[in-house]
Design a protein around this motif. Structure first.
Motif, PDB file in Angstrom:
ATOM      1  N   PHE A  69       5.563 -11.431   4.938  1.00  0.00           N
ATOM      2  CA  PHE A  69       5.993 -10.417   3.994  1.00  0.00           C
ATOM      3  C   PHE A  69       5.157  -9.170   4.274  1.00  0.00           C
ATOM      4  O   PHE A  69       3.935  -9.198   4.221  1.00  0.00           O
ATOM      5  N   SER A  70       5.822  -8.059   4.570  1.00  0.00           N
ATOM      6  CA  SER A  70       5.145  -6.826   4.987  1.00  0.00           C
ATOM      7  C   SER A  70       5.493  -5.697   4.037  1.00  0.00           C
ATOM      8  O   SER A  70       6.625  -5.628   3.542  1.00  0.00           O
ATOM      9  N   ALA A  71       4.462  -4.759   3.826  1.00  0.00           N
ATOM     10  CA  ALA A  71       4.672  -3.594   2.961  1.00  0.00           C
ATOM     11  C   ALA A  71       3.964  -2.398   3.603  1.00  0.00           C
ATOM     12  O   ALA A  71       2.893  -2.528   4.224  1.00  0.00           O
TER      13      ALA A  71
ATOM     14  N   ARG B 278       9.940   0.496   2.895  1.00  0.00           N
ATOM     15  CA  ARG B 278      10.123  -0.546   1.887  1.00  0.00           C
ATOM     16  C   ARG B 278       9.552  -1.864   2.389  1.00  0.00           C
ATOM     17  O   ARG B 278       9.527  -2.125   3.588  1.00  0.00           O
ATOM     18  N   ALA B 279       9.094  -2.665   1.425  1.00  0.00           N
ATOM     19  CA  ALA B 279       8.565  -3.980   1.769  1.00  0.00           C
ATOM     20  C   ALA B 279       9.723  -4.891   2.169  1.00  0.00           C
ATOM     21  O   ALA B 279      10.842  -4.746   1.692  1.00  0.00           O
TER      22      ALA B 279
ATOM     23  N   VAL C 236       0.167  -7.654  -1.878  1.00  0.00           N
ATOM     24  CA  VAL C 236       0.349  -6.584  -0.884  1.00  0.00           C
ATOM     25  C   VAL C 236       0.038  -5.238  -1.526  1.00  0.00           C
ATOM     26  O   VAL C 236      -0.600  -4.374  -0.905  1.00  0.00           O
ATOM     27  N   ARG C 237       0.484  -5.035  -2.779  1.00  0.00           N
ATOM     28  CA  ARG C 237       0.189  -3.755  -3.427  1.00  0.00           C
ATOM     29  C   ARG C 237      -1.331  -3.593  -3.626  1.00  0.00           C
ATOM     30  O   ARG C 237      -1.879  -2.490  -3.511  1.00  0.00           O
TER      31      ARG C 237
ATOM     32  N   THR D  77       0.300  -7.091   5.606  1.00  0.00           N
ATOM     33  CA  THR D  77       1.153  -8.281   5.763  1.00  0.00           C
ATOM     34  C   THR D  77       0.482  -9.501   5.180  1.00  0.00           C
ATOM     35  O   THR D  77      -0.746  -9.592   5.170  1.00  0.00           O
TER      36      THR D  77
ATOM     37  N   ILE E 122       9.340  -1.315   8.960  1.00  0.00           N
ATOM     38  CA  ILE E 122       8.618  -1.025   7.722  1.00  0.00           C
ATOM     39  C   ILE E 122       8.246   0.448   7.675  1.00  0.00           C
ATOM     40  O   ILE E 122       8.362   1.101   6.640  1.00  0.00           O
TER      41      ILE E 122
ATOM     42  N   VAL F 236       0.607  -1.028   7.901  1.00  0.00           N
ATOM     43  CA  VAL F 236       1.361  -2.069   7.200  1.00  0.00           C
ATOM     44  C   VAL F 236       0.406  -3.168   6.766  1.00  0.00           C
ATOM     45  O   VAL F 236      -0.449  -3.579   7.550  1.00  0.00           O
TER      46      VAL F 236
ATOM     47  N   GLU G 180       4.008  -9.871  -3.429  1.00  0.00           N
ATOM     48  CA  GLU G 180       4.160  -8.429  -3.495  1.00  0.00           C
ATOM     49  C   GLU G 180       2.977  -7.788  -4.227  1.00  0.00           C
ATOM     50  O   GLU G 180       2.500  -6.701  -3.874  1.00  0.00           O
TER      51      GLU G 180
END
Length: 788
Positions: free
Chosen positions: A171-173, A151-152, A66-67, A191, A146, A189, A63
């Motif tokens: 994992f996608s955000a 939301r992730a 991703v951020r 990922t 998404i 997105v 996470e």
């Protein structure tokens, strides 16, 4: 089957040991199993918790990456910057298989021609256009999810057909950019891809046994795991069989337990396994583990089985040892038991086992030896005492016979005359007693006497013998001595040399057979009872003191006028003072009721009925005192025979035939039933044949026969002058079916007489044998003989 003491001891000790060992093993197994199961539960909890922490660390790092991508894109999205950021993300986390930026088409069409692309590891970093072989990214369901949710989220595992062709999860955000007016606009997105095989490293600690495995459970119920090194990615309900698992969504919502727990079928299809599942924090995924308690408890069962085998072996060894020790310890007891059986047979010289120890067994053997010696002394003393007792019993028996012989007709007498009938019987409380009776007729005067000596046994018998000898002296005098004078003279004779102060109560009377006047005197004796016309009266009398205590005593005289059908009962105090088992005394009133009961019966039956009634009252209690009874009856119409006939026949060879004809003539003349004649003829024939053959009479001797008919019976009387012989007592009964040659004289005939007649009596009077045979006659006229 009888078992020896050693066998019972060995069996019981072995059984108790087996129960103790088995119980101990069972308790040990139960406690160990409970502890192992608790340990497994704790281990499963710990393993799941560790896996959750590691995967949570992984997701937290992803996470963050991703951020980082999102923050980089929110600045100037030029290709070189994006390329640098993706490479940095791939280099910073070795678990990331690929990272990508997927921009929204609306944004790419207005943004300097940027196209979505990614970098993936495949030996080295490679850049791939997302719009290549795969479908356009904006058409993927996850992209819309998404974009819409903002939301992730983790994307369900899928197969990547390009490049490495592996099972991948993503994992996608969402990505945003700040607009001019300050709002945030969705631009795409970011990922990060992970290969499923890389996730399995986080599940290694969850593998508890060979039947179990660890797994991840996605938000859609997809199980990701590698049981037996085989990678699977399938719905959990297809992999694990259980009612809760089939409705896994509802089951996972249950927050009553963490981790969730249930039982499922093992993947091998054999047995049941335990399932534990715990949620990953800040994620819709869960971590679970499957393990088999039975498999994990296998070593415990093997251990218990080894203990059982060892316990059985120890038990057998212990049984052998116990058997050896027991047999050694109880060997003296076995020998002692055998010796006791020999001693029980009278073999007192049998050797006892040698015991050197001073323990309980040694004490028992020594005590048994002492007992054997004491028993030998006791037996010798007992034999001596028995010999003395036998001699004493013989002497007492002889004394009883002598004493009974001193009484008329041996202690049980009958007298039948024209004016009066008499019946008397004495029953001592011991072998010999102190009661007496006597009667003697001189002309038309009948002298009767009945008395009771104080005390019982031999002293009383001796004093009684002295008294009866003095009484019989007056009986042989030519003239009858008045009773009051006879008592004075008898008192003087008994008082002399009476150092023991014994005394005698005596009733003495003289009955005038012509006038039926009874003149009597009483020396302290109980008053007689008169039965007249069915009424019982205790006579009033004047009496003097008992005999033998003081000289110079006088005795008043009493008078009683008897009538026809009167019955006078004279008795000793053994009757009214009889006691039962409750120590209750009979008393004069109750005795009078008993005397009135058999009033209508003949004298002999009435006398025996009175004895039987008193015995019934005592109810088995030991006879406390001597009992003597005399019944005196004046014949009359009430008890007299309806018809009577007497005749004398010469005793010769023709006697049986003559007696049979006489009986038949008299039977018919008296109107007796014909069907009973045959039985009485058989009885008479047996009697006269024995008199003819064994009476040993002289020439011209005669047999007196009498036949009397009463309302309910017929009586046959046979009087012979032969030697004294009581066939009812002296004849030895022969066995039924025994041949005539083997049978004793009169033995078979005695059976015949006692079976065909109701009652039989014998007495000897004035040198003659008097036999009376009775046969009851019911109203229908048939014979009712019930003799034995």
């Amino acid at each position: 089957m009888n078992q020896s003491f050693a066998t019972r001891l060995i069996v019981r000790v072995t059984t108790v040991a087996a129960v103790v060992i088995t119980g101990g093993l069972f308790i040990d197994y139960s406690i160990s199993r409970e502890r192992i199961v608790d340990s497994l539960e704790q281990g499963a909890r710990g393993s799941i918790s560790a896996a959750v922490l590691r995967i949570a660390e992984l997701t937290t790092g992803l996470e963050a990456s991703v951020r980082f991508l999102g923050e980089a894109i929110e600045e100037v999205p030029n290709e070189s910057r994006i390329d640098t950021v993706l490479r940095s993300v791939l280099d910073s986390n070795p678990h990331i298989f690929a990272a990508a930026i997927a921009l929204d088409t609306a944004y790419t069409s207005s943004s300097q021609g940027l196209a979505p692309y990614l970098y993936r590891k495949a030996g080295s970093l490679q850049r791939t256009n997302l719009t290549g072989a795969r479908a356009p990214y904006w058409e993927e369901p996850w992209f819309a999810k998404i974009r819409d949710s903002g939301r992730a989220a983790w994307v369900e595992p899928y197969f990547e057909p390009t490049g490495v062709k592996a099972q991948i999860t993503t994992f996608s955000a969402p990505l945003y950019r700040q607009t001019v007016n300050g709002a945030r606009a969705f631009i795409g997105v970011a990922t990060i891809d992970l290969r499923l095989t890389d996730l399995y490293e986080y599940l290694d600690d969850l593998s508890i046994d060979s039947e179990g495995f660890g797994f991840l459970l996605t938000s859609r119920g997809t199980l990701i795991g590698a049981p037996e090194q085989k990678v699977i990615s399938a719905p959990i309900a297809e992999v694990l069989d259980s009612e809760e698992v089939s409705n896994w969504g509802e089951w996972l919502k249950d927050t009553s337990a963490d981790p969730r727990r249930t039982t499922v079928s093992c993947l091998s299809g054999q047995g049941l396994c335990q399932l534990r599942v715990a949620a990953i924090e800040n994620s819709q995924w869960s971590v679970g583990v499957v393990y088999s308690e039975e498999t994990l408890l296998g070593p415990l069962r093997d251990y218990q089985m080894r203990l059982l085998v060892m316990g059985a072996g120890m038990l057998i060894l212990m049984a052998v040892v116990v058997s050896m020790i027991t047999k050694r310890l109880i060997a003296p007891l076995v020998a002692l038991s055998a010796a006791s059986q020999s001693i029980a047979r009278g073999e007192l010289d049998v050797p006892l086992p040698e015991v050197k120890a001073t323990d309980e067994v040694g004490q028992l053997v020594n005590a048994f030896d002492s007992m054997r010696q004491d028993l030998g002394h006791y037996i010798r003393d007992l034999e001596s005492a028995a010999a003395q007792r036998s001699r004493m019993d013989g002497e007492l028996s002889a004394a009883r016979e002598i004493q009974m012989a001193m009484l008329p007709q041996g202690g049980k007498a009958e007298l039948h005359g024209e004016s009066v009938d008499l019946w008397a019987h004495v029953r001592p409380a011991r072998a010999v007693g102190g009661d007496l009776y006597s009667f003697h007729q001189v002309g038309q005067q009948l002298l009767i006497t009945i008395g009771d000596v104080s005390d019982k046994g031999v002293p009383a018998a001796l004093f009684m013998a002295r008294a009866i000898s003095l009484i019989q002296q007056w009986e042989v005098l030519p003239a009858t001595v008045p009773p009051e004078i006879a008592l004075q003279q008898l008192n003087e004779g008994l008082t002399r040399d009476n150092d023991n102060c014994m005394f005698l109560t005596l009733f003495m009377g003289v009955l005038n057979l012509d006038t039926l006047e009874l003149r009597f005197a009483s020396a302290g004796h109980s008053a007689p009872v008169l039965l007249r016309e069915g009424l019982t009266t205790l006579l009033e009398q004047e009496r003097g003191p008992a005999l033998g205590l003081q000289e110079g005593l006088s005795f008043p005289v009493n008078h009683l006028q008897l009538q026809r059908d009167d019955r006078l009962v004279i008795y000793t105090d053994g009757f009214d003072e009889a006691q039962n088992t409750a120590d209750k005394m009979l008393g004069e009133a109750a005795l009078c009721e008993i005397l009135a009961g058999p009033d209508i019966l003949p004298l002999d039956e009435a006398g025996e009925a009175i004895f039987a009634a008193v015995d019934k009252f005592t109810d088995g209690a030991v006879q406390f005192d001597d009992m003597s009874l005399m019944l005196l009856e004046v014949p009359g119409e009430r008890r007299a025979a309806l018809q009577s006939e007497h005749s004398s026949l010469e005793i010769n060879s023709a006697l049986p035939a003559q007696a049979a004809r006489w009986l038949e003539n008299q039977w018919q003349a008296q109107g007796l039933p014909e069907n009973a004649l045959h039985d009485m003829q058989l009885v008479l024939e047996e009697v006269v044949c024995n008199i003819r053959d064994y009476a040993e009479v002289g020439d011209k001797a005669t047999l007196s026969l009498g036949l009397e008919r009463f309302s309910d019976r017929v009586e046959l009387q046979c009087i012979d002058p032969g030697h004294a012989y009581n066939p009812l007592q002296e004849a030895q009964r022969s066995a039924l079916g025994q041949s005539t040659e083997e049978a004793s004289i009169g033995g078979l005939g005695l059976h015949l007489i006692t079976r065909l007649t109701t009652r039989q009596s014998y007495h000897r009077e004035e040198g003659r044998n008097i036999l009376r045979l009775r046969m009851n006659l019911p109203l229908d006229g048939t014979s009712t003989a019930t003799g034995d």
